[in-house]
Design a protein around this motif. Structure first.
Motif, mmCIF file in Angstrom:
data_model
loop_
_atom_site.group_PDB
_atom_site.id
_atom_site.type_symbol
_atom_site.label_atom_id
_atom_site.label_comp_id
_atom_site.label_asym_id
_atom_site.label_seq_id
_atom_site.Cartn_x
_atom_site.Cartn_y
_atom_site.Cartn_z
ATOM 1 N N GLN A 1 0.776 -1.504 0.227
ATOM 2 C CA GLN A 1 0.407 0.314 -0.268
ATOM 3 C C GLN A 1 1.329 1.267 0.244
ATOM 4 O O GLN A 1 0.677 1.844 -1.001
ATOM 5 C CB GLN A 1 -0.860 -0.493 1.240
ATOM 6 C CG GLN A 1 -2.147 -0.835 1.099
ATOM 7 C CD GLN A 1 -3.250 -0.648 2.254
ATOM 8 O OE1 GLN A 1 -3.082 -1.385 3.059
ATOM 9 N NE2 GLN A 1 -4.209 0.190 2.010
ATOM 10 N N SER B 1 0.540 4.449 -3.014
ATOM 11 C CA SER B 1 0.872 6.074 -2.608
ATOM 12 C C SER B 1 2.485 6.329 -3.174
ATOM 13 O O SER B 1 1.739 7.715 -3.932
ATOM 14 C CB SER B 1 1.111 6.182 -1.235
ATOM 15 O OG SER B 1 2.548 5.412 -1.100
ATOM 16 N N SER C 1 -7.021 -1.486 0.151
ATOM 17 C CA SER C 1 -7.188 0.245 -0.844
ATOM 18 C C SER C 1 -8.263 0.881 -1.665
ATOM 19 O O SER C 1 -8.722 2.055 -0.843
ATOM 20 C CB SER C 1 -5.287 0.393 -1.820
ATOM 21 O OG SER C 1 -4.915 -0.139 -1.449
ATOM 22 N N LEU D 1 -2.972 6.231 1.020
ATOM 23 C CA LEU D 1 -2.944 5.433 0.996
ATOM 24 C C LEU D 1 -1.737 5.060 1.846
ATOM 25 O O LEU D 1 -1.573 3.477 1.955
ATOM 26 C CB LEU D 1 -2.309 5.119 -0.288
ATOM 27 C CG LEU D 1 -3.883 5.121 -1.340
ATOM 28 C CD1 LEU D 1 -3.448 4.696 -2.532
ATOM 29 C CD2 LEU D 1 -5.026 3.344 -1.173
ATOM 30 N N GLN E 1 -2.354 4.423 5.642
ATOM 31 C CA GLN E 1 -2.953 2.735 6.144
ATOM 32 C C GLN E 1 -1.974 2.025 5.400
ATOM 33 O O GLN E 1 -2.225 1.111 6.365
ATOM 34 C CB GLN E 1 -4.017 2.513 4.798
ATOM 35 C CG GLN E 1 -5.369 3.724 4.362
ATOM 36 C CD GLN E 1 -6.519 3.312 5.871
ATOM 37 O OE1 GLN E 1 -6.052 1.972 6.426
ATOM 38 N NE2 GLN E 1 -6.972 4.931 6.301
ATOM 39 N N THR F 1 -8.890 -0.878 7.273
ATOM 40 C CA THR F 1 -9.007 0.025 6.230
ATOM 41 C C THR F 1 -9.680 1.649 6.912
ATOM 42 O O THR F 1 -10.610 1.198 8.177
ATOM 43 C CB THR F 1 -10.159 -1.007 5.587
ATOM 44 O OG1 THR F 1 -11.024 -0.749 5.672
ATOM 45 C CG2 THR F 1 -9.198 -1.628 5.049
#
Length: 526
Positions: free
Chosen positions: A93, A97, A267, A293, A296, A312
């Motif tokens: 993740q 990003s 995501s 993102l 997370q 999430t």
């Protein structure tokens, strides 16, 4: 961040009481240790909340990942092996990003996002009805429509009606009445009722009710219908409740497949929730998706390292935060600290909360997401908005979150294709005198291969001895597929005695031999 603490503190209390049963319930539905859900809630509140660019979004373990987690724990050989996939998923993740993958959220239709909110609201209501009547010790239930025990959402509700717990139902009704009274009347009467939130009052009354009626033959609430938080013997033994990843299996390809699945699904769910939460935000602030993102990803990496479930952004908590007046990210962070403090200092007190009271809180949250007025509003917007909306809602309720969103998105794409088919051109028959049909066809501003069928149908239906004016002055993009259709039609037109005049910004051309050559002469924007 603490500028609006008078708004954020009460909101964080509400989010805490919403998050507590969700953390436990999702852990149960995922087949994971209960404590792993609480860890994910704490990290989602404190770590992700601090790093996120969202002012009102709240993160934690998500219902949409429950089925994936349940399957992965079994196939990967245990929870510790699964945690490796969570850590890797978080790192992926972070890579997303860096690659600026957050823009994907902007390509989902508004009707699908509204359908997602409504579908989640309906699921919350349906899943809490059994707990409202004191039927199950599971605080959140199985999130899928068809459940592992062979039951489904509606059969569980009917079963609940056959096994009503009088005590649990009574305090749930009282709690629901308090919440409605607080929301509709008391908060408008005095500021004290805005500071002291209805959910907190309902929970306190629920604890008092349990304590004073636990020896009553009829009104007592069974211990299995209370919140169940693991209780550490001391702060020093808190670490014994943690699980740690087994990095010895990192070379297993299934670990990497699961990690990528978690990263992709988490995501997507986060980005959809960000889009939905921004729509609910009364101040219409926009969350930077790539920053979200990253937050997370960091949250999932840390959660996996200390034995937590995947994290999430969660629309249930986020909407509860908004509805309770949360203004900044402080409410999400404070709720995370409330979760941490509560499991350390007052786990025994938390274990006195009736699940039916928490169900009454979630019923209100669900209703606010799925108000009947929204269905009426979407219907009046027309079938192009209403059909994807309804399909998304039904898909989420009867399958799961991601399948429902996929169904709604699929229908939305079909609607776009139909709309594109209908709007590719305008055809007008001007004159039928002397046996000659004078016809004018005006192409749209953008004509792609989606429009091939509609244009080809119109051209093939032109009668012999026709005079066609093809106007492309408004056209700024013409797909090569359409140029090829026009090229092919030139030969057909000659055989059917159809005269063609091409009208463009550069002038008029009678019976052009080569459309490709003609369009190459047009500006590069064409």
């Amino acid at each position: 961040m603490f500028k609006y603490i008078k708004n954020d503190l009460p909101a964080s209390v509400v989010v805490f009481f919403v998050a507590l049963p969700l953390c436990l319930g999702i852990a149960l539905a995922s087949g994971a240790p209960l404590f792993s859900g609480l860890i994910a809630g704490i990290i989602g509140g404190i770590i992700v909340g601090a790093l996120s660019g969202s002012q009102i979004g709240v993160s934690g373990p998500a219902a949409g990942l429950a089925a994936i987690v349940l399957t992965a724990i079994g196939t990967l050989g245990g929870f510790e092996n699964f945690l490796v996939a969570v850590v890797l998923g978080g790192l992926i993740q972070i890579l997303f990003s860096i690659l600026k993958a957050g823009v994907i959220a902007y390509y989902f239709p508004s009707s699908v996002i509204k359908g997602m909110l409504t579908g989640i609201g309906i699921i919350i209501i349906l899943k809490q009805i059994p707990h409202f009547f004191g039927y199950s010790e599971n605080p959140e239930g199985d999130f899928a429509f068809f459940q592992l025990d062979g039951e489904n959402t509606f059969s569980e509700i009917f079963n609940a009606l056959n096994f009503i717990s009088p005590g649990a139902t009574l305090i749930a009704v009282i709690g629901l009445a308090i919440l409605i009274l607080w929301d509709r009347v008391l908060t408008k009467k005095s500021k004290i009722f805005q500071l002291i939130q209805g959910p907190l009052v309902a929970v306190v009354l629920g604890i008092l009710y349990y304590v004073f009626t636990k020896d009553h033959e009829t009104l007592a609430i069974s211990d299995k219908l209370l919140v169940t938080v693991p209780i550490p013997e001391s702060i020093d033994t808190l670490g014994t409740l943690l699980s740690f990843p087994n990095f010895g299996v990192i070379g297993n390809p299934e670990i990497w497949i699961t990690a990528f699945t978690i990263a992709l699904v988490a995501s997507l769910e986060t980005l959809l929730c960000v889009e939905a939460t921004d729509k609910l935000d009364p101040y219409k602030r926009t969350t930077p998706t790539n920053k979200e993102l990253f937050a997370q990803g960091v949250g999932n990496t840390i959660s996996g390292l200390v034995g937590g479930l995947p994290v999430t952004q969660v629309i249930v908590r986020s909407s509860a935060n908004i509805q309770s007046g949360g203004r900044t990210k402080a409410s999400a962070i404070i709720h995370g600290f409330f979760l941490l403090i509560s499991i350390i200092l007052i786990p025994k007190l938390l274990n006195l909360i009736p699940l039916s009271v928490l169900a009454s809180i979630l019923l209100i949250v669900g209703y606010k997401l799925a108000k009947p007025a929204l269905f009426k509003k979407m219907y009046h917007l027309g079938w192009k908005q209403f059909v994807p909306f309804v399909v998304t809602v039904l898909g989420i309720v009867f399958t799961d979150l991601l399948i429902g969103i996929g169904m709604g998105l699929g229908v939305g794409i079909v609607v776009i294709l139909i709309k594109s088919y209908q709007n590719s051109h305008f055809l007008h028959i001007e004159d039928k005198s002397n046996g000659v049909h004078k016809i004018k066809m005006t192409l749209a501003e953008e004509v792609t291969f989606f429009n091939k069928g509609a244009i080809l149908k119109e051209l093939d239906s032109l009668p012999e001895n026709s005079y066609l004016e093809l106007d492309v002055r408004k056209t700024r993009f013409l797909d090569n597929d359409i140029v090829e259709i026009l090229e092919d039609f030139s030969e057909k037109a000659h055989n059917r005695n159809i005269h063609i005049k091409l009208i463009s910004e550069r002038g008029e051309v009678e019976n052009p031999d080569s459309y490709i050559q003609f369009f190459k002469l047009r500006p590069k924007t064409a």
